[in-house]
Motif scaffolding. Sequence first.
Motif, mmCIF file in Angstrom:
data_model
loop_
_atom_site.group_PDB
_atom_site.id
_atom_site.type_symbol
_atom_site.label_atom_id
_atom_site.label_comp_id
_atom_site.label_asym_id
_atom_site.label_seq_id
_atom_site.Cartn_x
_atom_site.Cartn_y
_atom_site.Cartn_z
ATOM 1 N N GLY A 94 -7.667 -1.692 -5.792
ATOM 2 C CA GLY A 94 -6.262 -1.439 -6.363
ATOM 3 C C GLY A 94 -6.764 -1.710 -7.910
ATOM 4 N N THR A 95 -5.567 -1.647 -8.802
ATOM 5 C CA THR A 95 -5.521 -1.870 -10.309
ATOM 6 C C THR A 95 -4.753 -3.064 -10.687
ATOM 7 N N LEU A 228 -5.813 -11.265 -0.425
ATOM 8 C CA LEU A 228 -6.620 -10.244 -0.047
ATOM 9 C C LEU A 228 -7.679 -10.163 -1.214
ATOM 10 N N ILE A 229 -8.883 -10.206 -0.918
ATOM 11 C CA ILE A 229 -10.071 -10.064 -1.968
ATOM 12 C C ILE A 229 -10.145 -8.380 -2.029
ATOM 13 N N GLU A 240 -8.082 -10.868 -6.448
ATOM 14 C CA GLU A 240 -7.359 -11.595 -5.650
ATOM 15 C C GLU A 240 -5.834 -11.305 -5.731
ATOM 16 N N ARG A 241 -5.347 -10.522 -4.489
ATOM 17 C CA ARG A 241 -3.947 -10.479 -4.727
ATOM 18 C C ARG A 241 -3.336 -11.033 -3.390
ATOM 19 N N PRO A 242 -2.227 -11.861 -3.714
ATOM 20 C CA PRO A 242 -1.535 -12.559 -2.557
ATOM 21 C C PRO A 242 -0.822 -11.392 -1.831
ATOM 22 N N HIS A 249 0.885 -11.047 -9.702
ATOM 23 C CA HIS A 249 0.341 -12.266 -9.676
ATOM 24 C C HIS A 249 -1.391 -12.111 -9.346
ATOM 25 N N ASP A 250 -1.860 -10.880 -9.471
ATOM 26 C CA ASP A 250 -3.274 -10.690 -9.385
ATOM 27 C C ASP A 250 -4.253 -11.727 -10.173
#
Length: 412
Positions: A94-95, A228-229, A240-242, A249-250
Amino acid sequence: MPSTLRRIAAAAAVLSVGAFAAGCGGGASGADSEQDLNLQPIAAAGPDPFTKSTAESTATPTPAAPPGNRGSAPPSGFLSTSTVSGSTPGLYGGTQSVASCDVEKQIRFLGDDQAKNRAFADAAGVDPGSVAGFLRGLTPVVLRVDTRVTNHGFRGGSATSFQSVLQAGTAVLVDDHGAPRVRCACGNPLKPANSHEGAWRDKGKPWPGYRADGVVVVRPTTVVINNLIIVNITNNTWIERPRGDDGQHDRKRPDIHIDPAKPPVTERPSPPASPSTSPPTSKSPSSSSSPSSSSSPSGSSPPPSPKCPTPTPTVTVTQTPTVTPKEPPARLPGSPKPTPSGCPTATTTLTATPSVPSPSTSSPRVPSTPVLPPDTSAPSNLPSLPTDTPTNLPSAPVSYMFGPPSPESENV
C-alpha cells in the motif's frame, strides 16, 4: 416473410447479449464450474460485478517475486498453488497514509440496492444489517502476488460463485485474519479458494508475467491480526497498518530488514494421514509363544493349561434344604485328587429326595461289637486262678470274650 424477419431479429438479439457478456469479463456461463479459473487483471471488473469500482488510483506496486520453480513453465491448464499465511509480512502492500479502496463509497453502493445488499451479505456470511460495520472493519491494501480466491458475482437477484486469480496490484479489503474479503474494482465479496488441485480451464487472457506455478492461496490465521506489516509500494519500505484503518495511522517500521523483493514464505502441504500412526504393541517372548495369549471370541472360555490332568467326573448330590458343613470333610482314601485352580472339571449333578433326620438319630450311631463264634484253637496256656480264691461265692454266669475255657482250665 414477416415471420422470417422476426426469427432473424431474435437470433441477432441473442448474439448481441452473448457478445456483451463476453465483453464484461468472459461471461458467467462457465464461471460456476469448480475447474473454471477466471484470470482477472488489476482493473477488470470481471463477470457480474456487484458495484462500480471503489479502487483508488495509487502507484503501480513492485510485485514480490512469486514462489515456485521459475526454471520451466508448468503444463498448460495445470495450476500449482502455494499456501501463504495471512500474517506474512510483505504479502500485501500500500501507499503510506493512503487507502487503496473507498470503503464509504462501497457502503453507499450496496445501501442503494437492497437486493445486492442481501446477496452481498449472504456471500460474505454476515447479517444484511451488519454490512456497513463489516466493511468498516476491513483493511484496504493491494496484492503483491497473483492470488487465487473464491469470487462472487451478482446475477438474477442472487450471488454467483467462481474461482478467480487476481493479479498482483489488485486493490482488496482484508479481514483481521489476513484473508481478502472484497475486491474493490467490482465490489465482489471474496472467500478463500476451494481445494481443487490439478487441471483448470482458464477464462480470460493472461497478463504479462503470469505463471500458473506462481499463484498463491492465502490461509487465514487462527488468531486476530491487529496490525498488518505491508510494503510501501512507492519506495519499498515497511509500514505497519492497524486493522480497519484507511492509512491515517500508518507507522514506519525501519527495524524490519526483510527484503521486500523476496517471495513470501510459503507453507508446505501437510502429509496425508496414515491409517495408523501408533507403533505396534511389543510382545514378550513368553506371551507370544503361550497359547493363552491369543485372543478368543467374546464370551468364550480361555483354553485349559496343558499341565492340567484329565478331569474325573464328580457326582454332586443336591438336597433341599442344603446343610452346609462347618468344615470341609477330609478326603477319604481312594477319592480323586482335587483339580488344580483354573482347570475344567466334569460334574454330574443328581437331585435326591430330601430326608429330614429325627432328633434322636441326629448323632451318629456306633455299631455294636460283633459276637464271634467259639474258637477251638484258642491257646491253653492262660494264667491260673489264685489258690486262695473263696469257694463259697454264689455262682454267676460267666461270659467269655474268646469262648468258654478249655477242660484243662476247669479242673484248676
